[in-house]
Write an enzyme that holds these catalytic residues in place. Structure first.
Site, short mmCIF file in Angstrom:
data_model
loop_
_atom_site.label_atom_id
_atom_site.label_comp_id
_atom_site.label_asym_id
_atom_site.label_seq_id
_atom_site.Cartn_x
_atom_site.Cartn_y
_atom_site.Cartn_z
CB THR A 7 71.25 15.30 19.89
OG1 THR A 7 70.60 15.56 18.66
CG2 THR A 7 72.33 16.31 20.10
CB CYS A 165 76.95 7.53 19.48
SG CYS A 165 76.46 8.64 20.82
#
Length: 180
Positions: A7, A165
């Site tokens: 996340t 990411c």
């Protein structure tokens, strides 16, 4: 502290607006389990924005606990956070929860950490999660070098983080409080 994969949550405060954005990826180890999770919520009569990073079940437990504290404190964000931190530090089961929250109202932004700490960012930006530092770096550059509004900075920064990411995707969910 725990390893918060899957996340990225970012909060941006500019002018009279505060925005929180998060990606939709949920990972289990190296496997993407879901790509469209909703990690941003409105709390206390839509007056507070919140986003979570970490274990989903733990985050929902924290949301529920925090919402109860908000109700008990008549929506006062700082007082609710302090009361939650007190309980977090004294309740053994809460200390095992692997989640973090960013919460924001019209005046304040707070990070509620996995060990019961309350952190008030010294500037208008806050980030958590595995892609948080990428999003934070992008947000700082956009905040200081453009006239973009809070929501645009949050969304663009999350997209930049998703390019970098592996635990962050481009399925961005965002929300804002105007005239904050």
């Amino acid at each position: 502290m725990f390893d918060a994969h899957s996340t990225t949550i970012l909060s941006v405060r500019r002018g009279n607006h505060v925005a929180i954005a998060g990606d939709g990826q949920v990972s289990l180890g190296q496997t993407i389990m879901k790509g469209n999770a909703r990690k941003i919520r409105r709390l206390y009569h839509d007056q507070i924005l919140a986003g979570f990073a970490g274990a989903t079940a733990d985050a929902f437990t924290l949301f529920e606990l925090f919402e109860g504290k908000l109700e008990a404190q008549d929506g006062q964000l700082l007082r609710a956070a302090v009361e939650m931190a007190k309980e977090w530090r004294t309740d053994r089961s809460l200390r095992r929860l692997e989640a973090m929250l960013i919460v924001a109202d019209r005046n304040n932004t707070l990070i509620l950490s996995g060990n019961g700490d309350i952190v008030e960012p010294e500037n208008s930006l806050a980030a958590i999660g595995s892609g948080g530092m990428y999003a934070l770096a992008a947000a700082r550059a956009l905040y200081h070098n453009t006239e973009m509004d809070a929501l645009s900075i949050a969304e663009k920064s999350l997209n930049i983080a998703a390019d970098i990411c592996i635990y962050t995707n481009h399925n961005i969910v965002s929300d804002e409080l105007k005239d904050a």
